[in-house]
Design an enzyme around this catalytic site. Structure first.
Site, mmCIF file in Angstrom:
data_model
loop_
_atom_site.group_PDB
_atom_site.id
_atom_site.type_symbol
_atom_site.label_atom_id
_atom_site.label_comp_id
_atom_site.label_asym_id
_atom_site.label_seq_id
_atom_site.Cartn_x
_atom_site.Cartn_y
_atom_site.Cartn_z
ATOM 1 N N HIS A 1 6.688 -2.005 32.322
ATOM 2 C CA HIS A 1 8.132 -1.813 32.516
ATOM 3 C C HIS A 1 8.941 -3.010 32.042
ATOM 4 O O HIS A 1 10.166 -2.980 32.058
ATOM 5 C CB HIS A 1 8.455 -1.556 33.991
ATOM 6 C CG HIS A 1 7.814 -0.320 34.532
ATOM 7 N ND1 HIS A 1 7.977 0.914 33.941
ATOM 8 C CD2 HIS A 1 6.985 -0.127 35.595
ATOM 9 C CE1 HIS A 1 7.285 1.817 34.635
ATOM 10 N NE2 HIS A 1 6.662 1.201 35.618
HETATM 11 ZN ZN ZN Z 1 2.847 3.051 37.361
#
Ligand code: ZN
Length: 362
Positions: free
Chosen positions: A158
């Site tokens: 992320h």
């Molecule tokens: Zn994840």
């Protein structure tokens, strides 16, 4: 000229390309035990592998912490500084929470983190994450040299060059690929196979519009991060519904990975092997059994190695108490299937009559 780095030092052939350091594990004076998140899963994977006599310490490659200079290959100075100092809004407010590291707490999503002063966060959270990041970069080079490598941590998908999130403070996947492109001759194309339950918006943002990098992403379409902008970078997108089970999942992974490897011929595959697809994972929302996870990893290794492409696996998300055992079982299975092993496995230049791997995928 790339900067000198500690992460690309020669590794003796006697060591397996499995990268780990005890420094991966996050401890908060026992506080972490109060939270269902298993902040020591990396160490437990290694303990299981030792118990099963697959490995000993002298066979592992010890990860080194990525330095600021290493991190700057991808990250902005501004972003790195943001992690280091308490946020301006927290400083001088006079509140007792003035020095708490809200920025890092948000990024890591480990609730106990917000109770720690910044200097402890640096030591207890960011240092482990930087060491895991160093591990992924080291494993990238090893994968190309040996045909495969596993970082027992990493997979912070992320995080992009200027933004962290969802327990990801450093963009280790982007870093590993950029290091290879810059420093290893013959590596100019990569494929990311992201099978964590969440969309890998970090590397997607970093490689947006970069034709050298092909991204296949299989994730639960209803959960974090739902990053529509980042989705434009995915070349093969497989969006799953709540509660997807083994049969459908494995079929989709296999079919799409075959196509992905036909559409783009990479010099290396980075496999983000998140285990939050596992049934009972409240964040992932999928229903894959432990055997399904083991099968999935086998399938990916079989297909990628069958195409004679080096593979780098990182363990990414999945922090249930039983997760470490399942990751260990999967690595044991890869070994049992002959898909990883101690030999410097150069499948494209076989010098014996017995191929290391079946060239045809069953
Ligand atoms: Zn994840």
């Amino acid at each position: 000229m790339p900067h000198p780095t500690q992460l690309y030092q020669h590794v003796p052939e006697s060591r397996w390309p499995i990268v780990y350091s005890p420094r991966y594990n996050i401890t908060f004076l026992g506080l972490e035990k109060l939270h269902p998140f298993d902040a020591g899963k990396w160490g437990k994977v290694i303990s299981f592998l030792k118990e099963e006599k697959l490995l000993s310490d002298s066979m592992l490659v010890e990860a080194r912490e990525a330095s600021d200079e290493d991190l700057l290959v991808v990250h902005t100075r501004r972003y790195l500084n943001e992690l280091k100092v308490p946020q301006e809004s927290d400083v001088g407010s006079g509140a007792p929470d003035a020095q708490w590291s809200f920025a890092v707490a948000t990024i890591t999503e480990i609730p106990p983190v917000i109770f720690l002063p910044n200097f402890l966060v640096q030591r207890k959270v960011l240092k482990p994450l930087r060491t895991q990041t160093g591990g992924t970069i080291m494993a990238g080079k090893l994968a190309v040299e040996r045909g495969w490598a596993i970082n027992i941590g990493g997979g912070f998908h992320h995080c992009s060059s200027d933004r962290g999130g969802g327990f990801c403070a450093y963009a280790d996947i982007t870093l590993a690929i950029k290091f290879l492109f810059e420093r290893v001759e013959g590596v100019s194309r990569a494929t990311i196979v992201d099978l964590d339950a969440h969309q890998g918006n970090g590397h997607e943002r970093d490689f947006m519009g970069d034709k050298r990098v092909y991204i296949m992403d299989v994730y639960n379409r209803h959960i974090y991060p739902g990053d529509r902008f980042a989705k434009q970078a995915i070349r093969r997108k497989v969006e799953l519904e709540w509660g997807t089970e083994d049969d459908e999942y494995l079929r989709k992974v296999e079919r799409n990975l075959e196509k992905a490897l036909q559409e783009h011929q990479p010099d290396v595959v980075v496999y983000n092997a998140g285990t939050d697809v596992l049934e009972g994972d409240r964040l992932g929302g999928l229903s894959i059994s432990p055997q399904g996870v083991v099968k999935r990893d086998e399938l990916v290794f079989r297909l990628v190695r069958g195409h004679q492409v080096p593979i780098l696996m990182v363990t990414s998300g999945g922090y249930q108490k039983r997760t470490a055992r399942i990751i260990a079982d999967s690595i044991l299975n890869l070994y049992g299937q002959g898909l990883i092993g101690p030999q410097p496995a150069n499948v494209s230049a076989q010098n014996s009559d017995t191929p290391l791997l079946p060239l045809e995928v069953p």
